[in-house]
Design a protein around this motif. Structure first.
Motif, mmCIF file in Angstrom:
data_model
loop_
_atom_site.group_PDB
_atom_site.id
_atom_site.type_symbol
_atom_site.label_atom_id
_atom_site.label_comp_id
_atom_site.label_asym_id
_atom_site.label_seq_id
_atom_site.Cartn_x
_atom_site.Cartn_y
_atom_site.Cartn_z
ATOM 1 N N CYS A 172 6.673 16.307 44.463
ATOM 2 C CA CYS A 172 6.069 17.634 44.615
ATOM 3 C C CYS A 172 6.152 18.113 46.058
ATOM 4 O O CYS A 172 6.406 19.293 46.323
ATOM 5 C CB CYS A 172 4.609 17.596 44.160
ATOM 6 N N GLN A 206 7.971 21.427 47.275
ATOM 7 C CA GLN A 206 7.365 22.471 48.107
ATOM 8 C C GLN A 206 8.290 22.879 49.244
ATOM 9 O O GLN A 206 8.434 24.068 49.546
ATOM 10 C CB GLN A 206 6.033 21.972 48.680
ATOM 11 N N TRP A 207 8.883 21.885 49.874
ATOM 12 C CA TRP A 207 9.789 22.195 50.995
ATOM 13 C C TRP A 207 10.997 22.992 50.504
ATOM 14 O O TRP A 207 11.416 23.951 51.166
ATOM 15 C CB TRP A 207 10.242 20.889 51.650
ATOM 16 N N VAL A 228 11.132 24.970 47.917
ATOM 17 C CA VAL A 228 10.692 26.326 47.569
ATOM 18 C C VAL A 228 10.578 27.187 48.824
ATOM 19 O O VAL A 228 10.983 28.359 48.840
ATOM 20 C CB VAL A 228 9.349 26.277 46.815
ATOM 21 N N LYS A 229 10.043 26.605 49.901
ATOM 22 C CA LYS A 229 9.920 27.360 51.146
ATOM 23 C C LYS A 229 11.285 27.736 51.706
ATOM 24 O O LYS A 229 11.483 28.850 52.215
ATOM 25 C CB LYS A 229 9.133 26.548 52.173
ATOM 26 N N ASP A 244 12.718 30.481 49.672
ATOM 27 C CA ASP A 244 12.024 31.719 50.021
ATOM 28 C C ASP A 244 12.610 32.352 51.285
ATOM 29 O O ASP A 244 12.709 33.576 51.403
ATOM 30 C CB ASP A 244 10.539 31.423 50.231
ATOM 31 N N SER A 295 7.978 32.160 43.673
ATOM 32 C CA SER A 295 7.968 31.006 44.575
ATOM 33 C C SER A 295 6.564 30.679 45.049
ATOM 34 O O SER A 295 6.218 29.512 45.236
ATOM 35 C CB SER A 295 8.881 31.278 45.770
ATOM 36 N N THR A 296 5.730 31.701 45.230
ATOM 37 C CA THR A 296 4.346 31.456 45.644
ATOM 38 C C THR A 296 3.589 30.693 44.567
ATOM 39 O O THR A 296 2.852 29.733 44.862
ATOM 40 C CB THR A 296 3.637 32.779 45.943
ATOM 41 N N GLY A 340 5.076 27.120 44.412
ATOM 42 C CA GLY A 340 4.627 26.330 45.549
ATOM 43 C C GLY A 340 3.169 25.938 45.439
ATOM 44 O O GLY A 340 2.792 24.800 45.755
ATOM 45 N N ALA A 350 1.690 22.128 45.126
ATOM 46 C CA ALA A 350 0.677 21.667 46.080
ATOM 47 C C ALA A 350 -0.537 21.098 45.344
ATOM 48 O O ALA A 350 -1.072 20.047 45.726
ATOM 49 C CB ALA A 350 0.252 22.824 46.988
#
Length: 267
Positions: A29, A33-34, A36-37, A40, A53-54, A57, A61
């Protein structure tokens, strides 16, 4: 199919099996997250992409935090193992020079792990809202102290595993045969100390490969703990990538080790 299913059931019943499974999910996970950022940033943040994406993410998290909290609860009884390790290290201090250093490192690692578990349990109690607001400041610092003591624990374990691996390589290498009574006594004490701290005798390529996997895992743990403590001056995204990648590599190696033990126990 039934063999794999039976092994999965047995692994799910083991405390270390559940811990390693949760850890793989947790660091997967973090890596997600990385990613997805980064996605983005590459996109120009259209409304649809940003909203998707928000949400993704935020979900990753929450899932990572849930796995982390669950793993903390699984560590409640592992302090007893550290006490056992300290006692075993004390018994191994009468061995050779390398084994003495290995035993001391094992003992220090167990002491640091006790402190790591203490602060980790404080974090767990805080997340479960079982700590009064008056202790909230202590709970906030506990997460950093937990990471620091985990780093010290992992570093001592990594050094001990490295010394043990080198000792095993020396045992595997051919040498001059000495059948003297004194040499037999030394070999007997060496074998006894090896059994206490987990160093095997002469071995083949397959055994060496099995020894290198835990060694790689513990050094990945050191890298993960360093990134978690943020002790180096790197961009936050870079630190997050190192923590997620090293943590996932360590988690997969740890899961594979438990899986191999489960499969071997079924034979």
């Amino acid at each position: 199919m039934s063999v794999t299913l039976d092994s999965l059931v047995l692994m799910s019943k083991r405390n270390d099996g559940r811990d390693k499974t949760f850890r793989v999910i947790q660091y997967s996970c973090l890596l997600g997250q990385w990613l997805v950022k980064q996605y983005d940033r590459e996109q120009r943040r259209t409304l649809q992409t940003s909203l998707l994406s928000t949400r993704l993410g935020a979900f990753l998290a929450r899932l990572s935090r849930a796995m982390s909290t669950a793993r903390k609860a699984l560590k409640l009884a592992r302090m007893l193992e550290d006490v056992q390790t300290i006692r075993a290290a004390a018994r191994a201090l009468a061995a050779s020079h390398t084994i003495v250093w290995t035993a001391l490192l094992r003992g220090l690692a167990a002491i640091f792990e006790l402190l790591y578990y203490y602060f980790d349990h404080v974090v767990w109690l805080s997340r479960c809202n079982l700590i009064s607001p008056a202790k909230s400041e202590h709970a906030a610092r506990a997460s950093f102290y937990s990471s620091v003591f985990w780093l010290l624990n992992a570093f001592c374990d990594a050094l001990a595993d490295t010394l043990a691996y080198k000792s095993t390589r020396c045992a595997c290498s051919p040498g001059v045969v000495d059948d003297s009574t004194e040499n037999k006594r030394q070999n007997s004490r060496q074998r006894a100390a090896n059994q206490i701290i987990g160093v095997c005798g002469p071995c083949g390529p397959a055994c060496k490969l099995r020894q290198r996997a835990p060694l790689a895992k513990i050094w990945f743990d050191v890298i993960t703990a360093l990134a978690e403590c943020e002790l180096w001056q790197l961009p936050r995204d870079g630190t997050a990538l190192i923590e997620a990648s090293a943590g996932l590599a360590s988690s997969v190696l740890g899961w594979k080790s438990v899986w191999s033990a489960v499969c071997s126990a079924r034979k």
